[in-house]
Design a protein around this motif. Structure first.
Motif, PDB file in Angstrom:
ATOM      1  N   CYS A 132       7.047   9.655   9.091  1.00  0.00           N
ATOM      2  CA  CYS A 132       7.600   8.431   8.493  1.00  0.00           C
ATOM      3  C   CYS A 132       8.674   7.821   9.388  1.00  0.00           C
ATOM      4  O   CYS A 132       8.761   6.598   9.518  1.00  0.00           O
ATOM      5  CB  CYS A 132       8.160   8.715   7.096  1.00  0.00           C
ATOM      6  SG  CYS A 132       6.856   8.875   5.861  1.00  0.00           S
ATOM      7  N   VAL A 133       9.511   8.660  10.018  1.00  0.00           N
ATOM      8  CA  VAL A 133      10.500   8.110  10.945  1.00  0.00           C
ATOM      9  C   VAL A 133       9.786   7.466  12.125  1.00  0.00           C
ATOM     10  O   VAL A 133      10.091   6.329  12.504  1.00  0.00           O
ATOM     11  CB  VAL A 133      11.481   9.202  11.429  1.00  0.00           C
ATOM     12  CG1 VAL A 133      12.388   8.662  12.532  1.00  0.00           C
ATOM     13  CG2 VAL A 133      12.321   9.716  10.270  1.00  0.00           C
ATOM     14  N   LEU A 134       8.799   8.173  12.684  1.00  0.00           N
ATOM     15  CA  LEU A 134       8.071   7.614  13.831  1.00  0.00           C
ATOM     16  C   LEU A 134       7.345   6.322  13.451  1.00  0.00           C
ATOM     17  O   LEU A 134       7.264   5.383  14.234  1.00  0.00           O
ATOM     18  CB  LEU A 134       7.064   8.639  14.367  1.00  0.00           C
ATOM     19  CG  LEU A 134       7.677   9.879  15.038  1.00  0.00           C
ATOM     20  CD1 LEU A 134       6.597  10.899  15.389  1.00  0.00           C
ATOM     21  CD2 LEU A 134       8.470   9.494  16.275  1.00  0.00           C
ATOM     22  N   GLY A 135       6.818   6.267  12.237  1.00  0.00           N
ATOM     23  CA  GLY A 135       6.071   5.090  11.810  1.00  0.00           C
ATOM     24  C   GLY A 135       6.943   4.033  11.146  1.00  0.00           C
ATOM     25  O   GLY A 135       6.451   2.969  10.775  1.00  0.00           O
ATOM     26  N   GLY A 136       8.232   4.342  10.947  1.00  0.00           N
ATOM     27  CA  GLY A 136       9.129   3.375  10.310  1.00  0.00           C
ATOM     28  C   GLY A 136       8.824   3.132   8.843  1.00  0.00           C
ATOM     29  O   GLY A 136       8.945   2.017   8.341  1.00  0.00           O
ATOM     30  N   LYS A 137       8.433   4.174   8.117  1.00  0.00           N
ATOM     31  CA  LYS A 137       8.083   4.029   6.701  1.00  0.00           C
ATOM     32  C   LYS A 137       9.119   4.732   5.824  1.00  0.00           C
ATOM     33  O   LYS A 137       9.534   5.854   6.129  1.00  0.00           O
ATOM     34  CB  LYS A 137       6.724   4.686   6.412  1.00  0.00           C
ATOM     35  CG  LYS A 137       5.627   4.326   7.394  1.00  0.00           C
ATOM     36  CD  LYS A 137       5.162   2.900   7.229  1.00  0.00           C
ATOM     37  CE  LYS A 137       4.049   2.618   8.233  1.00  0.00           C
ATOM     38  NZ  LYS A 137       3.550   1.248   8.147  1.00  0.00           N
ATOM     39  N   ILE A 152      -0.410   7.861   7.876  1.00  0.00           N
ATOM     40  CA  ILE A 152       0.897   7.328   7.459  1.00  0.00           C
ATOM     41  C   ILE A 152       1.048   5.872   7.907  1.00  0.00           C
ATOM     42  O   ILE A 152       1.512   5.016   7.144  1.00  0.00           O
ATOM     43  CB  ILE A 152       2.036   8.161   8.099  1.00  0.00           C
ATOM     44  CG1 ILE A 152       1.950   9.638   7.697  1.00  0.00           C
ATOM     45  CG2 ILE A 152       3.411   7.554   7.800  1.00  0.00           C
ATOM     46  CD1 ILE A 152       2.440   9.973   6.367  1.00  0.00           C
ATOM     47  N   ASP A 153       0.667   5.610   9.141  1.00  0.00           N
ATOM     48  CA  ASP A 153       0.847   4.264   9.697  1.00  0.00           C
ATOM     49  C   ASP A 153       0.089   3.201   8.914  1.00  0.00           C
ATOM     50  O   ASP A 153       0.439   2.023   8.943  1.00  0.00           O
ATOM     51  CB  ASP A 153       0.406   4.224  11.170  1.00  0.00           C
ATOM     52  CG  ASP A 153       1.380   4.975  12.076  1.00  0.00           C
ATOM     53  OD1 ASP A 153       2.494   5.293  11.612  1.00  0.00           O
ATOM     54  OD2 ASP A 153       1.008   5.267  13.228  1.00  0.00           O
ATOM     55  N   ALA A 154      -0.953   3.606   8.203  1.00  0.00           N
ATOM     56  CA  ALA A 154      -1.785   2.637   7.487  1.00  0.00           C
ATOM     57  C   ALA A 154      -1.186   2.225   6.143  1.00  0.00           C
ATOM     58  O   ALA A 154      -1.744   1.363   5.459  1.00  0.00           O
ATOM     59  CB  ALA A 154      -3.188   3.210   7.284  1.00  0.00           C
ATOM     60  N   GLY A 214      -3.371   5.288  -1.614  1.00  0.00           N
ATOM     61  CA  GLY A 214      -4.020   6.416  -0.966  1.00  0.00           C
ATOM     62  C   GLY A 214      -3.594   7.714  -1.639  1.00  0.00           C
ATOM     63  O   GLY A 214      -2.446   7.846  -2.059  1.00  0.00           O
ATOM     64  N   ILE A 215      -4.524   8.646  -1.788  1.00  0.00           N
ATOM     65  CA  ILE A 215      -4.198   9.931  -2.396  1.00  0.00           C
ATOM     66  C   ILE A 215      -4.674  11.037  -1.460  1.00  0.00           C
ATOM     67  O   ILE A 215      -5.848  11.101  -1.111  1.00  0.00           O
ATOM     68  CB  ILE A 215      -4.873  10.090  -3.774  1.00  0.00           C
ATOM     69  CG1 ILE A 215      -4.434   8.956  -4.715  1.00  0.00           C
ATOM     70  CG2 ILE A 215      -4.542  11.453  -4.376  1.00  0.00           C
ATOM     71  CD1 ILE A 215      -5.158   8.944  -6.055  1.00  0.00           C
ATOM     72  N   VAL A 216      -3.732  11.878  -1.038  1.00  0.00           N
ATOM     73  CA  VAL A 216      -4.054  12.974  -0.132  1.00  0.00           C
ATOM     74  C   VAL A 216      -4.001  14.292  -0.888  1.00  0.00           C
ATOM     75  O   VAL A 216      -2.984  14.618  -1.515  1.00  0.00           O
ATOM     76  CB  VAL A 216      -3.028  13.076   1.026  1.00  0.00           C
ATOM     77  CG1 VAL A 216      -3.388  14.239   1.946  1.00  0.00           C
ATOM     78  CG2 VAL A 216      -2.937  11.781   1.793  1.00  0.00           C
ATOM     79  N   ASP A 217      -5.075  15.048  -0.872  1.00  0.00           N
ATOM     80  CA  ASP A 217      -5.041  16.430  -1.368  1.00  0.00           C
ATOM     81  C   ASP A 217      -6.323  17.116  -0.941  1.00  0.00           C
ATOM     82  O   ASP A 217      -7.400  16.509  -0.997  1.00  0.00           O
ATOM     83  CB  ASP A 217      -4.873  16.483  -2.895  1.00  0.00           C
ATOM     84  CG  ASP A 217      -4.239  17.807  -3.355  1.00  0.00           C
ATOM     85  OD1 ASP A 217      -4.730  18.886  -2.949  1.00  0.00           O
ATOM     86  OD2 ASP A 217      -3.246  17.758  -4.096  1.00  0.00           O
ATOM     87  N   SER A 237       0.850  -1.184   0.000  1.00  0.00           N
ATOM     88  CA  SER A 237       0.000   0.000   0.000  1.00  0.00           C
ATOM     89  C   SER A 237       0.887   1.235   0.000  1.00  0.00           C
ATOM     90  O   SER A 237       1.878   1.302   0.727  1.00  0.00           O
ATOM     91  CB  SER A 237      -0.918  -0.010   1.222  1.00  0.00           C
ATOM     92  OG  SER A 237      -0.167  -0.016   2.407  1.00  0.00           O
ATOM     93  N   MET A 238       0.548   2.186  -0.854  1.00  0.00           N
ATOM     94  CA  MET A 238       1.353   3.406  -0.970  1.00  0.00           C
ATOM     95  C   MET A 238       0.456   4.621  -0.806  1.00  0.00           C
ATOM     96  O   MET A 238      -0.691   4.630  -1.248  1.00  0.00           O
ATOM     97  CB  MET A 238       2.022   3.475  -2.345  1.00  0.00           C
ATOM     98  CG  MET A 238       2.951   2.315  -2.638  1.00  0.00           C
ATOM     99  SD  MET A 238       3.974   2.681  -4.082  1.00  0.00           S
ATOM    100  CE  MET A 238       4.626   1.036  -4.417  1.00  0.00           C
TER     101      MET A 238
END
Ligand code: ZN
Ligand code: ZN
Lengths: 112, 256, 256, 112
Positions: B146-151, B123-125, B63-66, B37-38
């Motif tokens: 991303c650092v906190l979620g490890g992504k 982000i975590d998802a 996922g698309i964020v805007d 998943s991206m």
């Protein structure tokens, strides 16, 4: 060591940095090989730190604060490359320039 | 999280067949895409090709964020939208185009402004995050989340005829803060939103530069490793939850 | 020929405003685009982004040549088409997408196979030709027709994770035959139709290489000038009309 | 001039050429600095023409006809670069190799 020596350094500007230098993407500069060490009369071999100050005072046409930070390094958001590699791998400000080095200054972009 | 599948369906094999026979890609890479998943943050100039090509190629969930809406002045380069969709949410419009292209891709619309208060669970998802936004505050927000979620964070940016592409927080490479611990002075930030770049990235950590108006149009730069003293991804991080990024970056951060 | 206009309309200014304020682009470049007709040959993997971005950016007239029809196995990377258009001519489908994106662009559909018998008048009707095809015979055909018609030829090609981009027959640069006087042996030609690249090109003549799986992803190569002894573009050309390109290139030429 | 000398040449392969060389995109080769001139015992400095023959006989694992043509040059459809430039600018087959040269062989692509 002849203190009048200069080093041939190729300066490159990218990511908008060139706008500070009359829109030049590249400048072939003759940079002094030695700089005075602060508060002494001794001279030391030119480092990138010296180069940044030298550029700010001799090459910049306008708004040096967009290039140099208050600590004498480049302002935040600028990445410096020494011969193609991140300057952090080369010692950052302490890196001693060599003749024919290529130093690139890249401003990070924020367009999406 | 995205439910992993063990094999492709026949319609998927028909659709991706040309990729499946690609040396160095093949069925395993296709399964990796299918089970991945991206999240594409930003459906503008960079987000358009990004979402189209990722969706077309077989990413399982996109996922698309805007939060913006489609404007006529976007259409000269935001090719995932079209004239009839003026006024529609860009995330919605981009999702429509991806679904028309590939109904096998599960597209999720995030019609919102990503902020400290909502970013972390989104982000975590996802497995991989793609930064296709155009402002400094969001770059730091995405980096920290991303650092906190490890992504891993794939970061693209473009301005006029220049482009930059980097992967952060991946395989002992640096995070955005390792490279840029402090935000640039606000007067140096121009969000012109014009230009374009898309590419691929590799080990070791590198940044790829694109410049349409220099003789060497492309160059790849070897980047530092993760910095052990980085306040975000270092050995003793001092930032352990999201902060106020607009304040951190100064007034220009969310200007367009 | 395309009727030249002297100024942009207000809707055009609204649409292209972000480009108009681009340093180094501006109103003159926009007018050049608006008064230019371009022919994209091939509406596949390379033709898709090509037609979308040229159409969106404001080319006055855009011709699209393709005789193939949209197949489900194209959609993983031919993002100008979509699933509902299976079976439709690719030229038609591409034209539909460009018109939805930008009704100001006059799109002309050439739903045909470009051959020696029909190529010259089509090429002659455009200012710039873009080769986004996938076979050797068509490359030589387009090269020769462009030299005969005095048109620059922008040539893109992609295979697996490699890509190449060159402008031929432009500003004293070489034509395709200057570089490759004889076609490759047929067993060396693979038309895998997978990969992708798009870019910009410059003076002096250069070729840009893209490789997604090497450490230096991009490189720009300085090319020879036009060869005075080239049988096509040289000082005493011996080819003065289109020939039989399938025979010239051998049996593999039109294989897919 | 020591006829046992070798030159360090970096060979690169692109556009599918690498498939002929065990999928290697780069080979650091030690190439003889001198080759025999045909039908004499004299030796001449290594040219690209010599290099092509040397590669075909020492490096190629399979199907040399996909690399070398009947005239001893590369087969048609291959572009050769000498230190980043089209070899036509450097004299094509006659170019004399120098130590640390980078020679790139690119097969033209025909995907669309
Ligand atoms: Zn860090
Ligand atoms: Zn020619």
């Amino acid at each position: 060591m002849d203190p009048n020596n200069t080093l041939r350094i190729e300066l490159q500007f990218s990511g908008g940095m060139e706008l500070l230098f009359d829109n030049q993407k590249m400048i072939k500069a003759n940079v002094p090989a030695f700089f005075s060490t602060e508060s002494t009369t001794e001279k030391h071999a030119a480092t990138i730190g010296d180069l940044i100050g030298w550029i700010a005072s001799t090459q910049l046409r306008e708004r040096p604060e967009l290039f140099i930070g208050p600590d004498g390094s480049v302002r935040s958001g600028i990445l410096v490359l020494v011969n193609g590699a991140d300057w952090e791998l080369e010692g950052e400000l302490e890196y001693e320039l060599e003749d024919r080095d290529e130093i690139v200054f890249i401003s990070t972009l924020h367009g999406g | 999280p995205l439910q992993k599948i063990a094999k492709l369906t026949n319609p998927e094999i028909a659709r991706y067949g040309r990729q499946l026979i690609l040396p160095g890609f093949g069925i395993h890479a296709q399964m990796d895409l299918r089970n991945c998943s991206m999240l594409v943050v930003g459906a503008g100039g960079l987000g358009s090709p990004c979402a189209l090509y990722l969706g077309g190629s077989g990413v399982g969930r996109l996922g698309i964020v805007d939060h913006d809406t489609v404007d006529i002045s976007n259409l000269h380069r935001q090719v995932i939208h079209n004239e009839a969709r003026q006024g529609m949410s860009k995330a919605q419009s981009a999702a429509l185009s991806v679904r028309l292209l590939n109904p096998h891709c599960e597209v999720i619309v995030h019609d919102l402004v990503l902020e400290s208060s909502n970013a972390q669970p989104i982000i975590d998802a996802y497995d991989i995050v793609i930064d296709a936004t155009d402002n400094v505050a969001t770059r730091y927000l995405l980096n920290d989340a991303c650092v906190l979620g490890g992504k891993p964070l794939v970061s693209g940016s473009a301005l006029r005829l220049d482009g930059q592409l980097t992967i952060y927080n991946y395989r002992d490479g640096p995070c955005y803060r390792c490279l840029f611990p402090t935000p640039p002075p606000s007067e140096t930030v121009t969000n012109c939103s014009d230009g374009g770049v898309l590419g691929v990235e590799q080990d070791p950590p590198t940044m790829t530069l694109f410049s349409a108006n220099s003789s060497t149009m492309f160059r790849t730069i070897k980047l530092r490793k993760r910095k052990s003293d980085c306040i975000m991804c270092g050995d003793a991080p001092t930032i352990t939850k999201l902060i106020d990024y607009v304040r951190f970056c100064g007034s220009s951060a969310t200007d367009k």
